[in-house]
Design a protein around this motif. Sequence first.
Motif, short mmCIF file in Angstrom:
data_model
loop_
_atom_site.label_atom_id
_atom_site.label_comp_id
_atom_site.label_asym_id
_atom_site.label_seq_id
_atom_site.Cartn_x
_atom_site.Cartn_y
_atom_site.Cartn_z
N PHE B 25 6.15 -12.18 0.25
CA PHE B 25 6.23 -10.77 -0.16
C PHE B 25 5.11 -9.94 0.47
O PHE B 25 4.86 -8.82 0.06
N GLU B 26 4.41 -10.53 1.47
CA GLU B 26 3.34 -9.77 2.14
C GLU B 26 3.96 -8.67 2.99
O GLU B 26 5.11 -8.78 3.44
N GLU B 27 3.15 -7.66 3.27
CA GLU B 27 3.65 -6.53 4.04
C GLU B 27 4.07 -7.00 5.44
O GLU B 27 3.41 -7.84 6.05
N VAL B 28 5.16 -6.41 5.97
CA VAL B 28 5.69 -6.83 7.26
C VAL B 28 4.84 -6.30 8.44
O VAL B 28 4.29 -7.09 9.20
N LEU B 87 -0.22 11.47 -0.73
CA LEU B 87 0.19 10.07 -0.55
C LEU B 87 0.20 9.63 0.92
O LEU B 87 1.20 9.11 1.40
N PRO B 88 -0.91 9.80 1.65
CA PRO B 88 -0.85 9.46 3.08
C PRO B 88 -0.53 7.99 3.37
O PRO B 88 0.24 7.70 4.29
N ALA B 89 -1.07 7.08 2.57
CA ALA B 89 -0.81 5.66 2.84
C ALA B 89 0.66 5.32 2.59
O ALA B 89 1.22 4.42 3.21
N VAL B 90 1.27 6.07 1.67
CA VAL B 90 2.68 5.85 1.36
C VAL B 90 3.56 6.46 2.46
O VAL B 90 4.43 5.79 3.01
N CYS B 91 3.29 7.73 2.79
CA CYS B 91 4.11 8.42 3.80
C CYS B 91 4.04 7.70 5.14
O CYS B 91 5.03 7.59 5.85
N GLY B 92 2.87 7.22 5.49
CA GLY B 92 2.71 6.53 6.76
C GLY B 92 3.58 5.28 6.84
O GLY B 92 3.90 4.80 7.92
N ARG B 93 3.97 4.79 5.68
CA ARG B 93 4.79 3.56 5.64
C ARG B 93 6.27 3.81 5.45
O ARG B 93 7.09 3.14 6.06
N VAL B 94 6.63 4.74 4.57
CA VAL B 94 8.04 4.82 4.20
C VAL B 94 8.78 6.07 4.68
O VAL B 94 9.98 6.18 4.50
N CYS B 95 8.08 7.03 5.29
CA CYS B 95 8.78 8.22 5.80
C CYS B 95 9.69 7.82 6.97
O CYS B 95 9.31 6.99 7.78
N PRO B 96 10.85 8.48 7.09
CA PRO B 96 11.66 8.26 8.30
C PRO B 96 11.14 9.15 9.43
O PRO B 96 11.76 10.15 9.79
N GLN B 97 9.99 8.80 10.01
CA GLN B 97 9.37 9.66 11.03
C GLN B 97 10.30 9.88 12.22
O GLN B 97 10.25 10.92 12.87
N GLU B 188 7.21 -4.72 -2.48
CA GLU B 188 5.85 -5.05 -2.06
C GLU B 188 5.72 -5.20 -0.54
O GLU B 188 4.78 -4.73 0.07
N PHE B 189 6.72 -5.85 0.10
CA PHE B 189 6.58 -6.13 1.53
C PHE B 189 6.74 -4.87 2.38
O PHE B 189 6.45 -4.89 3.57
N ARG B 190 7.19 -3.78 1.75
CA ARG B 190 7.30 -2.52 2.48
C ARG B 190 6.20 -1.56 2.05
O ARG B 190 5.77 -0.71 2.83
N LEU B 191 5.78 -1.70 0.81
CA LEU B 191 4.75 -0.81 0.27
C LEU B 191 3.98 -1.56 -0.81
O LEU B 191 4.41 -1.62 -1.95
N PRO B 192 2.83 -2.13 -0.44
CA PRO B 192 2.06 -2.90 -1.44
C PRO B 192 1.70 -2.04 -2.65
O PRO B 192 1.28 -0.89 -2.50
N ASN B 265 10.03 -5.69 -8.55
CA ASN B 265 8.85 -4.90 -8.14
C ASN B 265 7.93 -4.54 -9.29
O ASN B 265 6.76 -4.88 -9.28
N LEU B 266 8.48 -3.81 -10.27
CA LEU B 266 7.64 -3.34 -11.37
C LEU B 266 7.24 -4.49 -12.28
O LEU B 266 6.08 -4.62 -12.67
N MET B 267 8.22 -5.33 -12.63
CA MET B 267 7.95 -6.39 -13.60
C MET B 267 7.45 -7.68 -12.93
O MET B 267 7.12 -8.64 -13.59
N LYS B 268 7.44 -7.68 -11.61
CA LYS B 268 6.96 -8.81 -10.82
C LYS B 268 7.67 -10.13 -11.14
O LYS B 268 7.07 -11.20 -11.27
N ALA B 269 9.00 -10.03 -11.27
CA ALA B 269 9.78 -11.23 -11.55
C ALA B 269 9.68 -12.22 -10.39
O ALA B 269 9.95 -13.41 -10.57
#
Lengths: 283, 466
Positions: B25-28, B87-97, B188-192, B265-269
Amino acid sequence: MYKIVEREEMAQGTVVRNVIEAPKVAKKARPGQFVILKANETGERIPLTMADTDPEAGTITVIYQVVGKSTALFKTLQVGDGYQDLLGPLGQPTHLEKYDGLVICVGGGTGTAVVHPITKGFKAAGNQVVGIIGSRTKDLLILEKEMTAASHELKVCTDDGSYGHHGFVTDVLKGYLEGKDKVSLVVAAGPVPMMKFVSKMTKEYGVKTLVSLNSIMIDGTGMCGGCRVSVGGKNRFTCVEGPEFDGHEVDFDELTQRLGAYRDMEKAAMEKFDHDCKIGLNH
Amino acid sequence: MAEKKEKIARQPMPEQAPEVRRGNFEEVPMGYSAETAMLEASRCLQCKKPTCVQGCPVEIDIPAFIACIKEGDFSGAISKLKEKTALPAVCGRVCPQEVQCEAQCILGRKDDPVAIGRLERFAADMARERGDKSRPEIAAKTGKSVAVIGSGPSGVTVAGDLILKGHDVTVYEAFHKAGGVLVYGIPEFRLPKKIVQEEMDALADLGVKFELNAVIGRTETVDELFERHDAIYIGVGAGLPSFMRIPGENLIGIYSANEYLTRSNLMKAYLFPEYDTPIVLGKNVAVIGAGNVAMDSARTALRLGADKVRIVYRRSREEMPARAEEIHHGEQEGIEFHLLTNPIRFIGDENGRVKSMECIKMELGEPDDSGRRRPVPIQDSNFMFDTDLVVIAVGAGANPLITSTTPGLETTKWGYIVADPITGKTKKRGVWAGGDIVTGQATVILAMGAGRQAANSIHDYLTWGW
């Protein structure tokens, strides 16, 4: 943290009663509504119908049976400890109105804790209220005193005959359904088979019946759909549209299956918890 | 003749190898080093009229933050970013740039565009690693108070903007953790989750108050919030799962994507039994739908030990709504795509667990309301799939919890809140709304854009009363 201010073990330690500080929830809650509790960071979100509320003191009361790892963990919490998370009040309140005939509130096992505030509510709304509560055996019976006060008439049943009527709540219910007084409404909460058989019986007599369901859920706000249940062939969400539904329309067999979705994992978790307890890893 | 400058290629970002990452589940993507970031930053032409900024829903001053990185002024870069995004750390990862800022980059006309998203991520990660709390100045306190309902991308954008303008801000979140879809939805692997938490902590440092476990519509109503707030922003997301409405959908092992992802994700199953929330572990998984949420579900299932994961989608590859990068990552990890295929019923075993599903082949007909060609079933093309876990990721609708408890709030026939497209103002005085609860399911950055516009309008209202 949501602090536990009172704690009591009931039914030989298989059931626990907690009074918890939650002023906003206590102010808003109505009979029939539930809360979701989570003990700690790694805990599961567990829905529990409130057994009582005290808006003045800012507390709510929950009564739960220890059935698995999460409730075993709840049981370790003492007065002064607390739940990390508590949200509510969730679900629709019971629709309390005045009926011309009897209102019968049936509670089986810890379901009695669910019907207790509902029973009080119907009595306060001016109804003639009968309570029927049952358990496997006398020592497991809960809230007899409270239910006596909440209803005009209380009948007690035990499966083994150690106290009250020897047999199921449905036996006693049948007596009322066939009796001379009109029965307007039956409300039932307890194990799924009990609710199923109560509903089956009342359907034959054409008496409106509400059951309070305990589906597995995560968020409690209608977001995940995990608590969906077939009611009259339609999917309904227990968390926002329930927890009470028309007992004549609920697919109890599907509900039973869905409640068993994680049985193997729950068992493994419980065994690990017991083991960790024995070697002192908890606390 | 001037010496021709040696052309620098768009710098790739190192990634975990597909065969390794499908088991964790580490970031890609692993981020740029400082050297690579400075090299990539040097590709920016520093246009006088930067078109990239027009492609950004929150109008980040892209050339300015990139210029800072080029000079090695990483503090300057994060300050520039934080002027416009919480949210720069978030946008840098998940925005469709690729369809926003980078699509507008002049370099992209003949060559690859500047890797703006990767540079944004670099600046945010660098600041976090160095404990750099550089931030824009906070205006003098105004004495006004704003309630923000929902702590997802649009809500926290409103919170971040308005706290900087000197207002008091309280964010109400129904879950036990702040972040909305960033914590319950995106894996998690897309956004820790640590990164999301740190972005939330940064807002708390600015003075934003978070009230968790607060279900507005139940614990308190919107009208009750007016007893202690001057303006209210509703950014609660779409929050109502869509199902297929076909037989067998309530069998065990069939989840809405919301439930599947929230459990993981939230409950960490995925850490069960260390965490207490269980999740059905499928070996032979079918994910219905082909958006980002479907890709997230499919890639989660792989990491939870599935042998085979199929995406089942009723249209063709061209119509798949997921980001190209997500589809590419999924394919690399071994996800199969079954296109022009639609399930029509699920079949269970004696314990009520799903064991197979019946599908029908589709073909594309005339365009529908969405402008995409309508998929039409092909007669007698039915066939069976074996499956022990199905995730339904066909979109989400409007959750009625707030709209049904707030008189005066107008909704569309689908239950979305009616709000002005420029200001986010609803039909109820003092109440704004934005993000998925207005537009229907969209992206993180569009929700943030809506939050930015609403924050400006709320500020005007609190300052001048309109």
